[in-house]
Design a protein around this motif. Structure first.
Motif, PDB file in Angstrom:
ATOM      1  N   ALA A   3      27.296  33.796 -37.809  1.00 28.84           N
ATOM      2  CA  ALA A   3      28.437  33.203 -38.492  1.00 28.84           C
ATOM      3  C   ALA A   3      29.615  33.236 -37.533  1.00 28.84           C
ATOM      4  CB  ALA A   3      28.750  33.990 -39.760  1.00 28.84           C
ATOM      5  N   THR A   6      35.439  29.955 -39.767  1.00 29.57           N
ATOM      6  CA  THR A   6      35.526  28.562 -40.194  1.00 29.57           C
ATOM      7  C   THR A   6      36.748  27.877 -39.598  1.00 29.57           C
ATOM      8  OG1 THR A   6      36.626  29.220 -42.253  1.00 29.57           O
ATOM      9  CG2 THR A   6      34.230  28.913 -42.332  1.00 29.57           C
ATOM     10  N   CYS A  37      31.018  36.888 -44.433  1.00 28.57           N
ATOM     11  CA  CYS A  37      30.728  35.691 -43.630  1.00 28.57           C
ATOM     12  C   CYS A  37      29.227  35.445 -43.694  1.00 28.57           C
ATOM     13  CB  CYS A  37      31.116  35.901 -42.171  1.00 28.57           C
ATOM     14  SG  CYS A  37      32.837  36.297 -41.899  1.00 28.57           S
ATOM     15  N   SER A  39      26.119  32.014 -43.157  1.00 24.39           N
ATOM     16  CA  SER A  39      25.839  30.614 -42.856  1.00 24.39           C
ATOM     17  C   SER A  39      24.343  30.389 -42.925  1.00 24.39           C
ATOM     18  CB  SER A  39      26.356  30.238 -41.463  1.00 24.39           C
ATOM     19  OG  SER A  39      25.663  30.979 -40.472  1.00 24.39           O
ATOM     20  N   TYR A 151      28.762  27.097 -43.889  1.00 21.20           N
ATOM     21  CA  TYR A 151      29.424  28.190 -43.178  1.00 21.20           C
ATOM     22  C   TYR A 151      30.526  28.720 -44.083  1.00 21.20           C
ATOM     23  CZ  TYR A 151      27.021  26.170 -39.219  1.00 21.20           C
ATOM     24  OH  TYR A 151      26.046  25.690 -38.392  1.00 21.20           O
TER      25      TYR A 151
END
Length: 166
Positions: A3, A6, A37, A39, A151
């Protein structure tokens, strides 16, 4: 699948944002679970106040994927609770995004999985098995397709048509 922030993803992918290949969801989600976090590739579900398909999907191997559940934005009951959070953790799901509610928040917060939802509600959902999987869903102001990438971190949630490089 590492991750990464963003905000950094947005700053370094202006062209993808401009052409719609990278989109930010509206900031309407609360953060739950131990993974702040996360993704992964997206698996979509479309249900309404019924979480049978949610359980069925989380019983499969997650392999680092993210389950995106369009619950129609209903806040009348929860679609994910502590048992499903534990199931997601045990089966290797990276995260769950719910356009609806969760319950058993303390239990979900003990799970090593990222969870985003509109809020919490102690009422459980129905168990009829209605819904669709692997279909496009419209959540947080954007269309999300099965197989795209999600994400998430404390700043928000991004959807990308392809995996982003760190």
């Amino acid at each position: 699948m590492a991750a990464f922030p963003t905000a950094e993803a947005c700053d370094s992918n202006a062209e993808l944002i401009a052409n719609g290949d990278l989109r930010a969801l509206h900031p309407i989600f609360n953060i739950y679970g131990q993974r702040r976090c996360f993704s992964g590739p997206i698996v979509t579900l479309k249900v309404f106040e019924d979480n049978v398909l949610v359980r069925n999907q989380l019983e499969t191997k997650g392999e680092g994927r993210v389950l995106v559940i369009d619950g129609g934005g209903s806040k009348r009951c929860a679609l994910v609770g502590g048992n499903l959070g534990q199931l997601a953790q045990n089966n290797g799901w990276a995260g769950i995004v719910v356009n609806g509610c969760v319950r058993d928040v303390d239990e979900i917060n003990d799970c090593d999985v990222g969870v985003r939802a509109l809020g919490s509600n102690p009422l459980k959902s129905t168990k009829k098995g209605h819904g669709e999987k692997n279909v496009p869903v419209y959540i947080g102001g954007t269309l999300i397709r099965d197989g795209e990438w999600l994400y998430a971190d404390s700043d928000g949630i991004l959807i990308s048509k392809t995996e982003l490089s760190v």
